[in-house]
Design a protein around this motif. Structure first.
Motif, PDB file in Angstrom:
ATOM      1  N   MET A   7       0.822  -1.199   0.000  1.00 17.20           N
ATOM      2  CA  MET A   7       0.000   0.000   0.000  1.00 17.20           C
ATOM      3  C   MET A   7       0.864   1.260   0.000  1.00 17.20           C
ATOM      4  O   MET A   7       0.579   2.221  -0.712  1.00 17.20           O
ATOM      5  CB  MET A   7      -0.945   0.019   1.200  1.00 17.20           C
ATOM      6  CG  MET A   7      -2.029   1.028   0.987  1.00 17.20           C
ATOM      7  SD  MET A   7      -3.328   1.214   2.211  1.00 17.20           S
ATOM      8  CE  MET A   7      -3.690  -0.319   2.906  1.00 17.20           C
ATOM      9  N   ILE A   8       1.942   1.269   0.779  1.00 18.60           N
ATOM     10  CA  ILE A   8       2.850   2.420   0.813  1.00 18.60           C
ATOM     11  C   ILE A   8       3.503   2.624  -0.550  1.00 18.60           C
ATOM     12  O   ILE A   8       3.569   3.747  -1.052  1.00 18.60           O
ATOM     13  CB  ILE A   8       3.907   2.249   1.932  1.00 18.60           C
ATOM     14  CG1 ILE A   8       3.233   2.356   3.307  1.00 18.60           C
ATOM     15  CG2 ILE A   8       5.008   3.286   1.797  1.00 18.60           C
ATOM     16  CD1 ILE A   8       4.137   2.010   4.466  1.00 18.60           C
ATOM     17  N   ILE A   9       3.951   1.543  -1.168  1.00 17.28           N
ATOM     18  CA  ILE A   9       4.571   1.636  -2.504  1.00 17.28           C
ATOM     19  C   ILE A   9       3.542   2.145  -3.516  1.00 17.28           C
ATOM     20  O   ILE A   9       3.848   2.968  -4.375  1.00 17.28           O
ATOM     21  CB  ILE A   9       5.160   0.272  -2.926  1.00 17.28           C
ATOM     22  CG1 ILE A   9       6.365  -0.046  -2.046  1.00 17.28           C
ATOM     23  CG2 ILE A   9       5.548   0.278  -4.394  1.00 17.28           C
ATOM     24  CD1 ILE A   9       6.928  -1.438  -2.234  1.00 17.28           C
ATOM     25  N   GLY A  10       2.295   1.679  -3.428  1.00 19.67           N
ATOM     26  CA  GLY A  10       1.240   2.138  -4.326  1.00 19.67           C
ATOM     27  C   GLY A  10       0.966   3.621  -4.176  1.00 19.67           C
ATOM     28  O   GLY A  10       0.803   4.345  -5.159  1.00 19.67           O
ATOM     29  N   VAL A  11       0.901   4.113  -2.934  1.00 21.12           N
ATOM     30  CA  VAL A  11       0.659   5.533  -2.682  1.00 21.12           C
ATOM     31  C   VAL A  11       1.806   6.373  -3.229  1.00 21.12           C
ATOM     32  O   VAL A  11       1.586   7.412  -3.856  1.00 21.12           O
ATOM     33  CB  VAL A  11       0.439   5.784  -1.163  1.00 21.12           C
ATOM     34  CG1 VAL A  11       0.462   7.268  -0.849  1.00 21.12           C
ATOM     35  CG2 VAL A  11      -0.854   5.151  -0.697  1.00 21.12           C
ATOM     36  N   LEU A  15       1.607   9.204  -6.203  1.00 18.36           N
ATOM     37  CA  LEU A  15       2.124  10.561  -6.014  1.00 18.36           C
ATOM     38  C   LEU A  15       3.140  10.925  -7.088  1.00 18.36           C
ATOM     39  O   LEU A  15       3.112  12.044  -7.615  1.00 18.36           O
ATOM     40  CB  LEU A  15       2.748  10.704  -4.624  1.00 18.36           C
ATOM     41  CG  LEU A  15       1.772  10.774  -3.453  1.00 18.36           C
ATOM     42  CD1 LEU A  15       2.530  10.761  -2.131  1.00 18.36           C
ATOM     43  CD2 LEU A  15       0.900  11.998  -3.561  1.00 18.36           C
ATOM     44  N   ILE A  16       4.020  10.025  -7.418  1.00 21.46           N
ATOM     45  CA  ILE A  16       5.027  10.289  -8.459  1.00 21.46           C
ATOM     46  C   ILE A  16       4.343  10.525  -9.799  1.00 21.46           C
ATOM     47  O   ILE A  16       4.681  11.463 -10.533  1.00 21.46           O
ATOM     48  CB  ILE A  16       6.055   9.138  -8.527  1.00 21.46           C
ATOM     49  CG1 ILE A  16       6.930   9.162  -7.278  1.00 21.46           C
ATOM     50  CG2 ILE A  16       6.902   9.243  -9.791  1.00 21.46           C
ATOM     51  CD1 ILE A  16       7.861   7.969  -7.153  1.00 21.46           C
ATOM     52  N   ILE A  17       3.366   9.692 -10.135  1.00 21.66           N
ATOM     53  CA  ILE A  17       2.643   9.857 -11.400  1.00 21.66           C
ATOM     54  C   ILE A  17       1.916  11.205 -11.423  1.00 21.66           C
ATOM     55  O   ILE A  17       1.919  11.911 -12.432  1.00 21.66           O
ATOM     56  CB  ILE A  17       1.663   8.688 -11.620  1.00 21.66           C
ATOM     57  CG1 ILE A  17       2.455   7.403 -11.901  1.00 21.66           C
ATOM     58  CG2 ILE A  17       0.693   8.988 -12.757  1.00 21.66           C
ATOM     59  CD1 ILE A  17       1.619   6.154 -11.911  1.00 21.66           C
TER      60      ILE A  17
END
Length: 123
Positions: A7-11, A15-17
């Motif tokens: 979930m942290i990696i997905g968030v 944000l980067i996108i």
């Protein structure tokens, strides 16, 4: 624990996108913009009412130094202090800075660039 990491990696990925997207949108309008310095040669009013400013570039960006610039209602005409003026305030010999759509982005055979701004260098 694995779910939390995913979930942290997905968030972070979202944000980067989002940051990349916002940057691309804000830069895209500037990418097609070009500017040059020029000297006003004459002001021509076409029979259909279109006003064109004939200028000779002093900053070399294309092969032929003479440009016929269409003045639309969207074109900002400014004096050296940044105050709005009319096309009649430009005289032969006036030194100006022109901001326009870059002709190399468009691939139209007879290209008349969209003029964003014409600003007198000296009052």
């Amino acid at each position: 624990m694995k779910k939390k990491k995913i979930m942290i990696i997905g968030v972070i990925a979202v944000l980067i996108i989002a940051i990349v997207g916002i940057t691309a949108v804000s830069q895209s309008s500037k990418m097609s913009e070009s500017s040059f310095d020029a000297v006003v040669q004459e002001i021509v009013t076409q029979p259909d009412g279109e006003v064109r400013l004939i200028v000779e570039r002093t900053t070399e960006i294309y092969g032929d130094p003479v440009n016929s610039l269409g003045i639309s209602e969207d074109t900002k005409l400014l004096d050296a202090d940044g105050k709005e003026i009319s096309v009649k305030d430009f005289q032969q010999g006036s030194k100006v800075t022109v901001k326009l759509k870059d002709a190399f982005i468009e691939e139209t055979p007879f290209y008349y660039p969209d003029v964003y701004e014409i600003k007198r260098i000296h009052n």
